[in-house]
Design an enzyme around this catalytic site. Structure first.
Site: not given
Ligand SMILES: Nc1nc2c(ncn2[C@@H]2O[C@H](COP(=O)(O)OP(=O)(O)O[C@H]3O[C@H](CO)[C@@H](O)[C@H](O)[C@@H]3O)[C@@H](O)[C@H]2O)c(=O)[nH]1
Length: 224
Positions: A131, A133, A155, A159
């Site tokens: 990220t 961040e 966060y 990361k």
């Molecule tokens: N299986 C599982 N899933 C999880 C857990 N905790 C969170 N999740 C899942 O992790 C996903 C995170 O999605 P978002 O919150 O929509 O994040 P994003 O916008 O897709 O962003 C991701 O990618 C970015 C970079 O491209 C990152 O910057 C960001 O931190 C995240 O990883 C969600 O589907 C959530 O349910 C867990 O313990 N177990």
């Protein structure tokens, strides 16, 4: 036919990535958390499409549960893992710092260890969703690959641990593991470049004001 395993498949980027990889002929496995309410809205159009019944599989799992992650890896033996699962809300991370560290930092370690322990080092490539961040209190404008990190939230600190453990496991165990630091809307483009094993930066257009990513192909496993 390549097999990908995606964590965070129900999230914003995970759902886009699923569409992209399926369109490229991948079989996609996703890890979802059990919830009493359905939380798969972003991928329902794929999961409920009969034409894709052999292309998309969902597994219950939690990023805080190592034994569960090991079992999923043993069962699926993916060619590529995309670790997008996260507690991704910066402000909320101040309220749940320990949970954020568990899911955003230690879960990355769990996966890398699982790749090693399950015997997938030579087969499986690992992508870590990093990220911008990490730059937090920015040390220079624009940021480059040499800009020092200055994370400013639980966060971002979590990361940053994930970022370094990816590099550490790559160097220590020759796991093909990469961090991507990118603008969110570029994720599908970037992932595609990783998945075809090309340097992605050739394909990023001039409209992009900054990005940084680290893919050390030369140091990766013989899968290259
Ligand atoms: N299986 C599982 N899933 C999880 C857990 N905790 C969170 N999740 C899942 O992790 C996903 C995170 O999605 P978002 O919150 O929509 O994040 P994003 O916008 O897709 O962003 C991701 O990618 C970015 C970079 O491209 C990152 O910057 C960001 O931190 C995240 O990883 C969600 O589907 C959530 O349910 C867990 O313990 N177990």
């Amino acid at each position: 036919m390549k097999k990908a395993l995606i964590t965070g498949i129900t999230g914003q980027d995970g759902s886009y990535l699923t569409e992209l990889l399926i369109s490229k002929g991948y079989v996609v496995h996703g890890i979802i958390r059990r919830s009493s309410l359905f939380n798969t809205q972003r991928i329902d159009h794929l999961y409920n499409n009969p034409a894709l019944k052999d292309s998309l599989f969902l597994h219950y799992g939690d990023l805080t549960d190592s034994s569960n992650l090991n079992r999923i890896l043993e069962k699926t033996e993916p060619d590529e893992i995309y670790n997008l699962g996260a507690q991704s809300h910066v402000k909320v991370s101040f309220e749940v710092p320990e949970y954020t560290a568990d899911v955003d930092a230690i879960a990355t370690l769990r996966f890398l260890d699982a790749i090693k322990d399950v015997g997938l080092v030579k087969k499986t490539r690992f992508y870590q969703a990093s990220t911008s961040e990490l730059f937090g209190k920015v040390q220079e404008i624009p940021q480059t690959e040499n800009t020092p990190f200055y994370p400013r939230s639980p966060y971002a600190v979590a990361k940053q641990y994930a970022y370094w453990i990816v590099i550490n496991y790559r160097e220590a165990y020759n796991i093909f593991a990469s961090n991507g630091i990118l603008k969110m809307d570029l994720l599908p483009v970037f992932i595609y470049e990783i998945s075809v094993g090309k340097p992605f930066y050739e394909h990023i257009g001039p409209a992009v004001d900054w990005y940084s990513a680290h893919v050390y192909y030369a140091e990766c496993v013989p899968a290259l």
